[in-house]
Design a protein around this motif. Structure first.
Motif, short mmCIF file in Angstrom:
data_model
loop_
_atom_site.label_atom_id
_atom_site.label_comp_id
_atom_site.label_asym_id
_atom_site.label_seq_id
_atom_site.Cartn_x
_atom_site.Cartn_y
_atom_site.Cartn_z
N SER A 572 35.84 -41.05 4.19
CA SER A 572 36.84 -40.25 3.50
C SER A 572 37.38 -39.19 4.44
O SER A 572 36.73 -38.82 5.43
CB SER A 572 36.26 -39.59 2.24
N LEU A 573 38.57 -38.71 4.13
CA LEU A 573 39.19 -37.64 4.88
C LEU A 573 39.30 -36.41 4.00
O LEU A 573 39.68 -36.50 2.83
CB LEU A 573 40.60 -38.03 5.34
N ILE A 574 38.94 -35.27 4.55
CA ILE A 574 39.17 -34.00 3.86
C ILE A 574 40.33 -33.33 4.59
O ILE A 574 40.19 -32.87 5.73
CB ILE A 574 37.91 -33.10 3.88
N MET A 575 41.49 -33.31 3.94
CA MET A 575 42.68 -32.84 4.63
C MET A 575 43.41 -31.79 3.80
O MET A 575 43.46 -31.86 2.57
CB MET A 575 43.63 -34.01 4.93
N ASP A 576 43.92 -30.81 4.48
CA ASP A 576 44.77 -29.79 3.89
C ASP A 576 45.90 -29.58 4.88
O ASP A 576 45.77 -28.82 5.84
CB ASP A 576 43.98 -28.50 3.65
N VAL A 577 47.00 -30.31 4.67
CA VAL A 577 48.07 -30.37 5.64
C VAL A 577 49.33 -29.77 5.03
O VAL A 577 49.72 -30.14 3.92
CB VAL A 577 48.34 -31.83 6.06
N VAL A 578 49.95 -28.86 5.75
CA VAL A 578 51.20 -28.24 5.28
C VAL A 578 52.29 -28.47 6.31
O VAL A 578 52.10 -28.21 7.50
CB VAL A 578 51.02 -26.72 5.04
N TYR A 579 53.41 -28.99 5.84
CA TYR A 579 54.61 -29.12 6.67
C TYR A 579 55.75 -28.33 6.02
O TYR A 579 55.72 -28.07 4.81
CB TYR A 579 55.00 -30.59 6.84
N TYR A 580 56.73 -27.99 6.82
CA TYR A 580 57.78 -27.08 6.38
C TYR A 580 59.15 -27.70 6.60
O TYR A 580 59.34 -28.54 7.46
CB TYR A 580 57.69 -25.76 7.16
N ASP A 581 60.11 -27.24 5.80
CA ASP A 581 61.50 -27.56 6.07
C ASP A 581 62.38 -26.35 5.73
O ASP A 581 61.89 -25.34 5.27
CB ASP A 581 61.96 -28.81 5.31
#
Length: 581
Positions: A572-581
């Protein structure tokens, strides 16, 4: 519409010709037998662009892959997410009433955003004529002579009503040919061998009644086809037919060469080509360019004569695959979004399937240097803050040093404006966005982080925390594209790489519809030897100057891509990813 096409339409009463043909040997296209390459199934996404003869986008075209259909938007774009694809050749079909049916074959990569572009050929409507009449059409030096009737429908019944012939001719050496040809320039010769086809021209022919019934010809009713002879071709030439049911090109008969023309007769109504063949083999390769996702890159692979050419687009990470002729030198022309002109690379003659060395793609030469500092709102230091750079639809995010100082240089396609925002993942605060004209040396002074923001970028599994263990030479970059429709669909193509070593740590695609709280994702971790795909939660917050999109709770499957690099037991992956526009 192509410029300079001169149509000479001559309606002929072919009574004497029909009598003469009663004594000719019937030429019948028999159902071919062939051994296609084995299917190698994989999961991947596909985005594409459909254009017309002039390169303008074609909207409302139906795109069919397998049993799923979608439609191009006003920009000619479409997307399929996490589909079953075939590494040895996935075929899509493109339908639009104003164009000949298009077919495009591409060679897919798992867990990546595969990309294609296809040029549809516009139908040329010829004056309506009755079955008792034939028609001769000349365009760009080619001549197509359609005999008089009777004509038959699909059930073998005679068609009594008037008919319409629609044609177009693509000459050899045309850039259009490689992007227009049905499937690609591969097919099967008379020995049932898969080969690459060096094309000396391509013609599209459709004959239908005025009520839309497809017309077939009796075995003794032969279309006469004549192409201009380009000369200097010391090869055995044959004509080839496109089989719509088997979606392949098949060699038929030798052509006649005389008086600067190449000619043949056939009762096949559809796509026809004259050419010669070479043994086919597969190549794979990788384009390498720091900070670029290759969303707008185009490639042409061609031989020295340019009679063979394959037009393709790499995946979002720069991967590409194609069939090429064996034992022949090939040239790759690459048009990168940052390049002033095409870049050229040579493929040495290959004797077997090959994986090429990485191909560097040079960005625009002029570098942009950004210097300055960022602090927290109270004036204290903001170590290892993220500097977000907005350049049109492209975004870069690089870290400052331990004192919050930026001294970052990069190559840019953008010549107008740049937006700069400093983001602190620890405090969840950001600076106001600084909008400037691009110049070679940008000094930003001190940007204070006083605006609350949703921030973060963390990936970890089995005790490996990327946010903590990767150093400040890591750059995140992403492109944003949209598919217009009843609701807007967003595609984020992302990369994370080391600007010193060039190591590519991750390459991903996130797709979501405006207003949704779920997104589809597909991520590859090249340095770790595995990939993941599935769905995740999405939360979007509109801030004063930018929007943030947080992707969490990743659920899906994990596939091992390189056992020698795989850390093992990643379930499993534990991810907290934020991208912006």
């Amino acid at each position: 519409m192509k410029n300079g096409i001169f149509l000479i339409i001559t309606l002929l009463i072919l009574l004497s010709t029909a009598c003469q043909r009663e004594n000719m040997d019937n030429i019948v296209i028999t159902e071919p037998t062939f051994d296609p390459p084995p299917e190698v199934e994989l999961i991947g996404s596909l985005s594409g662009l459909i254009v017309n003869n002039d390169g303008d986008p074609v909207s409302s075209a139906d795109i069919i892959i397998g049993d799923e259909t979608t439609t191009t938007d006003i920009n000619g774009q479409f997307i399929f997410e996490n589909k079953d694809l075939n590494e040895n050749g996935t075929l899509i079909q493109i339908n639009h009433p104003d164009y000949f049916t298009g077919f495009k074959r591409f060679y897919a990569f798992a867990n990546e955003l595969n990309q294609i572009e296809h040029r549809l050929t516009e139908k040329r409507q010829i004056n309506t004529f009755t079955p008792e009449l034939g028609v001769t059409i000349q365009l760009l030096g080619a001549k197509i002579r359609i005999p008089s009737g009777p004509y038959l429908d699909q059930e073998g019944q005679t068609i009594q009503e008037p008919v319409i012939a629609q044609v177009d001719f693509i000459p050899p050496n045309e850039n259009d040919l490689g992007s227009t040809v049905s499937g690609d320039l591969t097919g099967y010769n008379l020995n049932n061998e898969r080969v690459c086809i060096h094309s000396l021209g391509l013609v599209f022919i459709e004959i239908e009644s005025t009520t839309g019934i497809d017309v077939n010809l009796n075995a003794d009713k032969l279309i006469e086809v004549e192409f201009p002879d380009p000369g200097s071709v010391n090869q055995d030439l044959s004509y080839w037919t496109w089989n719509k049911e088997l979606t392949q090109w098949f060699e038929q008969e030798p052509v006649t060469v005389e008086s600067n023309t190449l000619s043949f007769t056939t009762n096949h109504v559809g796509n026809l080509m004259i050419g010669y063949s070479s043994p086919a083999l597969r190549i794979e390769g990788q384009l390498v360019s720091m900070g670029s996702n290759f969303a707008n890159s185009r490639m042409v692979i061609k031989d020295q004569s340019a009679f063979f050419s394959q037009q393709l687009r790499p995946t979002n990470s720069g991967s590409f695959a194609s069939m090429i002729p064996a034992f022949e030198e090939q040239q790759i022309d690459i048009k990168h979004e940052c390049a002033v002109s095409n870049q050229h690379h040579t493929i040495e003659p290959q004797t077997e399937a090959a994986i090429l060395d990485p191909i560097p793609v040079s960005n625009q030469e002029a570098n942009i240097l950004i210097t300055g500092v960022t602090t927290q709102c109270d004036g204290s230091e903001a170590p290892f803050s993220q500097m977000l750079l907005e350049l049109g639809e492209e975004f870069l995010m690089a870290k400052t040093d331990q004192n919050g100082v930026s001294n970052y240089s990069f190559a840019s396609c953008e010549e107008a404006a740049i937006g700069i925002t400093m983001i602190n993942e620890q405090t969840q605060f950001a600076s106001e966005t600084l909008n400037l004209q691009i110049s070679g040396d940008i000094q930003i002074g001190n940007l204070e982080q006083c605006v609350p923001i949703q921030a973060g970028y963390d990936i970890n599994y089995n005790g490996f925390n990327w946010e903590q263990e990767l150093n400040n030479t890591i750059v995140h970059s992403w492109d944003i594209s949209t598919i217009e429709g009843p609701s807007v669909k967003y595609i984020y193509s992302t990369k994370m790489e080391d600007i010193i070593t060039g190591a590519l740590y991750s390459c991903g695609v996130y797709v979501f519809t405006e207003g949704n709280t779920k997104a589809d994702f597909s991520i590859t971790f090249p340095t770790q030897g595995f990939s993941a795909q599935g769905t995740c939660d999405l939360s979007t917050i509109k801030h004063a100057n930018i929007n943030s999109h947080r992707f969490t709770n990743f659920q899906g499957t994990i596939d091992v891509t390189d056992q020698t690099l795989y850390p093992g037991n990643v379930d499993s992956l534990i991810m907290d990813v934020v991208y912006y526009d």
